[in-house]
Design a protein around this motif. Structure first.
Motif, mmCIF file in Angstrom:
data_model
loop_
_atom_site.group_PDB
_atom_site.id
_atom_site.type_symbol
_atom_site.label_atom_id
_atom_site.label_comp_id
_atom_site.label_asym_id
_atom_site.label_seq_id
_atom_site.Cartn_x
_atom_site.Cartn_y
_atom_site.Cartn_z
ATOM 1 N N GLU A 1 35.948 20.746 45.294
ATOM 2 C CA GLU A 1 36.777 21.562 44.421
ATOM 3 C C GLU A 1 37.015 22.735 44.949
ATOM 4 O O GLU A 1 38.472 23.199 45.250
ATOM 5 C CB GLU A 1 36.414 21.793 43.093
ATOM 6 C CG GLU A 1 37.058 22.838 42.371
ATOM 7 C CD GLU A 1 36.488 23.221 40.902
ATOM 8 O OE1 GLU A 1 36.822 23.759 40.075
ATOM 9 O OE2 GLU A 1 35.121 22.713 40.715
ATOM 10 N N PHE A 2 36.350 23.565 45.678
ATOM 11 C CA PHE A 2 36.510 24.807 46.505
ATOM 12 C C PHE A 2 37.248 24.397 47.630
ATOM 13 O O PHE A 2 38.298 25.288 47.961
ATOM 14 C CB PHE A 2 35.214 25.442 46.763
ATOM 15 C CG PHE A 2 34.547 26.515 45.880
ATOM 16 C CD1 PHE A 2 35.353 27.426 45.417
ATOM 17 C CD2 PHE A 2 33.528 25.949 45.371
ATOM 18 C CE1 PHE A 2 34.660 28.155 44.583
ATOM 19 C CE2 PHE A 2 33.069 26.466 44.244
ATOM 20 C CZ PHE A 2 33.668 27.907 44.006
ATOM 21 N N LEU B 1 45.355 27.815 47.335
ATOM 22 C CA LEU B 1 44.956 29.167 46.666
ATOM 23 C C LEU B 1 45.176 29.003 45.123
ATOM 24 O O LEU B 1 45.898 29.782 44.510
ATOM 25 C CB LEU B 1 45.942 30.125 47.218
ATOM 26 C CG LEU B 1 45.674 30.775 48.679
ATOM 27 C CD1 LEU B 1 46.642 31.717 49.187
ATOM 28 C CD2 LEU B 1 44.286 31.467 48.759
ATOM 29 N N GLU B 2 44.188 28.223 44.649
ATOM 30 C CA GLU B 2 44.218 28.137 43.121
ATOM 31 C C GLU B 2 42.846 28.628 42.698
ATOM 32 O O GLU B 2 41.880 28.920 43.512
ATOM 33 C CB GLU B 2 44.334 26.619 42.771
ATOM 34 C CG GLU B 2 45.697 26.139 43.109
ATOM 35 C CD GLU B 2 45.719 24.462 42.749
ATOM 36 O OE1 GLU B 2 44.604 24.190 42.565
ATOM 37 O OE2 GLU B 2 46.847 23.943 42.802
ATOM 38 N N VAL B 3 42.714 28.938 41.390
ATOM 39 C CA VAL B 3 41.277 29.527 40.998
ATOM 40 C C VAL B 3 40.600 28.471 40.683
ATOM 41 O O VAL B 3 40.783 27.342 39.842
ATOM 42 C CB VAL B 3 41.627 30.194 39.592
ATOM 43 C CG1 VAL B 3 40.355 30.613 39.058
ATOM 44 C CG2 VAL B 3 42.695 31.354 39.979
ATOM 45 N N LEU C 1 37.691 36.322 47.029
ATOM 46 C CA LEU C 1 37.429 36.608 48.590
ATOM 47 C C LEU C 1 37.001 35.338 49.286
ATOM 48 O O LEU C 1 37.513 34.965 50.405
ATOM 49 C CB LEU C 1 36.291 37.602 48.563
ATOM 50 C CG LEU C 1 35.985 38.044 50.028
ATOM 51 C CD1 LEU C 1 37.654 38.470 50.886
ATOM 52 C CD2 LEU C 1 34.949 39.146 50.157
ATOM 53 N N PHE C 2 36.157 34.557 48.746
ATOM 54 C CA PHE C 2 35.604 33.307 49.263
ATOM 55 C C PHE C 2 36.749 32.575 49.680
ATOM 56 O O PHE C 2 37.019 31.608 50.581
ATOM 57 C CB PHE C 2 34.555 32.632 48.341
ATOM 58 C CG PHE C 2 33.960 31.354 49.028
ATOM 59 C CD1 PHE C 2 33.422 31.490 50.266
ATOM 60 C CD2 PHE C 2 34.376 30.084 48.306
ATOM 61 C CE1 PHE C 2 32.422 30.426 50.731
ATOM 62 C CE2 PHE C 2 33.813 29.022 49.162
ATOM 63 C CZ PHE C 2 32.849 28.968 50.001
ATOM 64 N N LEU C 3 37.782 32.185 48.347
ATOM 65 C CA LEU C 3 38.865 31.269 48.597
ATOM 66 C C LEU C 3 40.064 31.623 49.780
ATOM 67 O O LEU C 3 40.553 31.018 50.320
ATOM 68 C CB LEU C 3 39.626 31.118 47.074
ATOM 69 C CG LEU C 3 38.494 30.344 46.281
ATOM 70 C CD1 LEU C 3 38.974 30.307 44.866
ATOM 71 C CD2 LEU C 3 38.335 28.892 46.738
ATOM 72 N N ILE C 4 40.195 32.926 49.800
ATOM 73 C CA ILE C 4 40.955 33.518 50.703
ATOM 74 C C ILE C 4 40.429 33.371 51.900
ATOM 75 O O ILE C 4 41.257 32.955 53.072
ATOM 76 C CB ILE C 4 41.334 34.950 50.373
ATOM 77 C CG1 ILE C 4 42.168 35.145 49.022
ATOM 78 C CG2 ILE C 4 42.086 35.694 51.340
ATOM 79 C CD1 ILE C 4 42.160 36.531 48.541
ATOM 80 N N ILE C 5 39.298 33.659 52.261
ATOM 81 C CA ILE C 5 38.542 33.335 53.600
ATOM 82 C C ILE C 5 38.873 31.960 54.032
ATOM 83 O O ILE C 5 39.074 31.417 55.141
ATOM 84 C CB ILE C 5 37.262 33.890 53.635
ATOM 85 C CG1 ILE C 5 37.241 35.381 53.573
ATOM 86 C CG2 ILE C 5 36.584 33.427 54.931
ATOM 87 C CD1 ILE C 5 35.837 35.945 53.566
ATOM 88 N N GLN C 6 38.418 30.985 52.912
ATOM 89 C CA GLN C 6 38.527 29.454 53.382
ATOM 90 C C GLN C 6 39.969 29.038 53.419
ATOM 91 O O GLN C 6 40.341 28.324 54.210
ATOM 92 C CB GLN C 6 38.116 28.579 51.897
ATOM 93 C CG GLN C 6 36.590 28.479 51.934
ATOM 94 C CD GLN C 6 36.318 27.516 50.793
ATOM 95 O OE1 GLN C 6 36.742 27.596 49.723
ATOM 96 N NE2 GLN C 6 35.525 26.371 51.173
ATOM 97 N N ASN C 7 40.778 29.875 52.744
ATOM 98 C CA ASN C 7 42.403 29.417 53.189
ATOM 99 C C ASN C 7 42.801 29.849 54.549
ATOM 100 O O ASN C 7 43.627 29.004 55.162
ATOM 101 C CB ASN C 7 43.162 30.242 52.324
ATOM 102 C CG ASN C 7 44.654 29.815 52.279
ATOM 103 O OD1 ASN C 7 45.518 30.480 53.119
ATOM 104 N ND2 ASN C 7 45.032 28.693 51.599
#
Length: 77
Positions: free
Chosen positions: A37-38, A45-47, A55-61
């Motif tokens: 899911e992450f 870039l979804e919730v 922050l974690f999702l932006i770094i992953q992106n």
């Protein structure tokens, strides 16, 4: 049987049934946690969860963009 004991037994039974249903229906190709899911949410870039992990999702992106459009390599990056 007292109300408290009946309440506890019913709660335990519901929890046991829910656990059995979860184990019986879990997909075998995905980890037990939220990794898939992450990865999907970071790529688009979804919730993921409320309130999310922005922050974690932006770094992953940022790292998923290193796959250069190869969707088979997004999870690797």
């Amino acid at each position: 049987m007292t109300y408290n004991r009946l309440n506890s037994l019913l709660g335990f039974a519901c929890g046991l049934i829910a656990t059995c249903v979860y184990i019986a229906t879990v997909e075998k190709t995905v980890s037990w946690w939220d990794c898939g899911e992450f990865i999907a949410c970071a790529y688009k870039l979804e919730v993921a969860h409320q309130p999310g992990a922005p922050l974690f999702l932006i770094i992953q992106n940022i790292f998923s963009n290193l796959a250069l459009g190869n969707k088979g390599q997004i999870a690797y990056w």
